[in-house]
Design an enzyme around this catalytic site. Structure first.
Site, PDB file in Angstrom:
ATOM      1  N   LYS A  24       0.846  -1.204   0.000  1.00 40.93           N
ATOM      2  CA  LYS A  24       0.000   0.000   0.000  1.00 40.93           C
ATOM      3  C   LYS A  24       0.866   1.232   0.000  1.00 40.93           C
ATOM      4  O   LYS A  24       2.053   1.210   0.345  1.00 40.93           O
ATOM      5  CB  LYS A  24      -0.943   0.025   1.207  1.00 40.93           C
ATOM      6  CG  LYS A  24      -0.255   0.008   2.593  1.00 40.93           C
ATOM      7  CD  LYS A  24       0.241   1.321   3.147  1.00 40.93           C
ATOM      8  CE  LYS A  24       0.753   1.192   4.573  1.00 40.93           C
ATOM      9  NZ  LYS A  24       1.582   2.352   5.007  1.00 40.93           N
ATOM     10  N   PRO A 108      10.066  -4.207   0.863  1.00 42.36           N
ATOM     11  CA  PRO A 108      11.125  -3.982   1.851  1.00 42.36           C
ATOM     12  C   PRO A 108      10.554  -3.714   3.243  1.00 42.36           C
ATOM     13  O   PRO A 108       9.565  -2.998   3.388  1.00 42.36           O
ATOM     14  CB  PRO A 108      11.872  -2.754   1.318  1.00 42.36           C
ATOM     15  CG  PRO A 108      10.992  -2.139   0.288  1.00 42.36           C
ATOM     16  CD  PRO A 108      10.054  -3.188  -0.205  1.00 42.36           C
ATOM     17  N   ALA A 109      11.167  -4.318   4.251  1.00 44.77           N
ATOM     18  CA  ALA A 109      10.724  -4.115   5.634  1.00 44.77           C
ATOM     19  C   ALA A 109      11.032  -2.686   6.062  1.00 44.77           C
ATOM     20  O   ALA A 109      12.063  -2.121   5.692  1.00 44.77           O
ATOM     21  CB  ALA A 109      11.433  -5.104   6.558  1.00 44.77           C
ATOM     22  N   GLY A 110      10.130  -2.091   6.817  1.00 45.45           N
ATOM     23  CA  GLY A 110      10.371  -0.758   7.361  1.00 45.45           C
ATOM     24  C   GLY A 110      10.281   0.359   6.344  1.00 45.45           C
ATOM     25  O   GLY A 110      10.738   1.467   6.585  1.00 45.45           O
ATOM     26  N   GLY A 116       4.415  -6.256   6.296  1.00 47.27           N
ATOM     27  CA  GLY A 116       4.083  -7.143   7.418  1.00 47.27           C
ATOM     28  C   GLY A 116       2.587  -7.192   7.678  1.00 47.27           C
ATOM     29  O   GLY A 116       2.023  -8.259   7.947  1.00 47.27           O
ATOM     30  N   ASP A 150      -2.736  -1.178  10.617  1.00 43.58           N
ATOM     31  CA  ASP A 150      -2.757  -1.216   9.149  1.00 43.58           C
ATOM     32  C   ASP A 150      -3.320  -2.519   8.590  1.00 43.58           C
ATOM     33  O   ASP A 150      -3.484  -2.644   7.377  1.00 43.58           O
ATOM     34  CB  ASP A 150      -1.335  -1.048   8.578  1.00 43.58           C
ATOM     35  CG  ASP A 150      -0.854   0.392   8.599  1.00 43.58           C
ATOM     36  OD1 ASP A 150      -1.615   1.272   9.041  1.00 43.58           O
ATOM     37  OD2 ASP A 150       0.289   0.633   8.175  1.00 43.58           O
TER      38      ASP A 150
END
Length: 298
Positions: A24, A108-110, A116, A150
């Site tokens: 998103k 990508p994380a973060g 997640g 989220d």
């Protein structure tokens, strides 16, 4: 980088099925206040994309929930949102079934792209089908909120105007768009940003009409991150020549919106090659919901 993989359901090996977990963007993000419980009141618009992770699921008869390899490096299995999502559904439905879970990470994380949260939502929605637990969308969204603010938007699978801590969702119709996305590769914990003394926490609440008119585009975290993280400032500078650069979520992902795929691809070609950048298209309806409707199990 290209557009990634196709987001359709794929079956791979005995018992495995694969489900999309779309990314998103937050087209804007304001913080309008702080509640007594410490959570911040937000206003935002969630826009779903045709790019994201994939979740592999295989039903187990023994009731065990097992994650094959970490979906995010360094996250213990018990803390992993995909495992917590499966356990939450199992508890709420009293299902005696279990699952093996694989996460194919592309988000990508973060980065503020919701990876997640989307992974967790896909586990809830797909296992609800595979376990035949029969929870409706509202029940799944309530479970989702227990996992993170989220997560419900991904369960509901529609672009939305968001308020509260991000859980009060009003479906929103948005024009088709293409985005150049950039991952600056820095990860600042959201809690740390919320503590920043120069974060604007008292933005005047706006209405959907203000957003629709194009007057509302800011992200409360952008000035904080641009001052604090040279890599993010460098991305904003690189994107400045091609349109209005914006930050998604609490960062660090950045994006510019385009009306056509060709314009987005041309802009991507002009970016410095060392940037991790790619193009993704908007969707009106989550690829996860499309996958549910095309499985033939429904």
């Amino acid at each position: 980088m290209g557009n990634g993989h196709s987001m359709n359901t794929v079956v791979d090996g005995p018992g495995w099925s694969y489900w999309p977990a779309p990314a998103k963007l937050n087209l804007f993000l304001h913080i309008t206040g702080r509640r007594a419980d410490g959570y911040h009141e937000l206003q935002s618009v969630f826009r779903l994309l045709d790019w994201g992770d994939r979740i592999g699921l295989r039903v187990r008869e023994d009731g065990q929930i097992h994650r094959e390899g970490p979906s995010v490096p360094g996250v213990a299995e018990a803390d992993d949102l995909v495992v917590r999502a499966a356990l939450a559904l199992q508890k709420a439905s009293a299902s005696t079934l279990g699952a093996d879970i694989r996460v194919e990470k592309h988000i990508p994380a973060g980065g503020g792209f919701g990876g997640g949260s989307s992974d967790a939502a896909t586990v809830l929605v797909a296992l609800n089908l595979l376990w035949d637990t029969g929870l409706d969308e509202d029940a799944l969204a309530a479970l989702a909120l227990g996992l993170g603010a989220d997560v419900p938007v991904f369960v509901r699978g529609r672009n939305a105007w968001a308020e509260g801590v991000g859980e009060k969702l009003t479906p929103l119709t948005l024009p088709q768009a293409w985005y150049v996305l950039v991952d600056p590769g820095v990860h600042v914990p959201t809690a740390e940003l919320f503590r920043s003394p120069d974060l604007t926490r008292d933005a005047t609440p706006v209405k959907i009409a203000d957003f629709a008119s194009g007057t509302v585009l800011g992200n409360a975290f952008e000035p904080v991150l641009r001052r604090r993280e040279p890599a993010i400032e460098a991305v904003f500078q690189a994107l400045a020549g091609m349109g209005r650069a914006r930050l998604t979520g609490s960062g660090s992902g950045c994006f510019v919106e385009f009306a056509t795929c060709a314009a987005a691809e041309q802009a991507l070609a002009e970016l410095p090659k060392e940037l991790r950048a790619w193009v993704a298209a908007s969707v009106d309806h989550s690829p996860l919901l499309d996958a549910l409707e095309t499985t033939g199990i429904v």
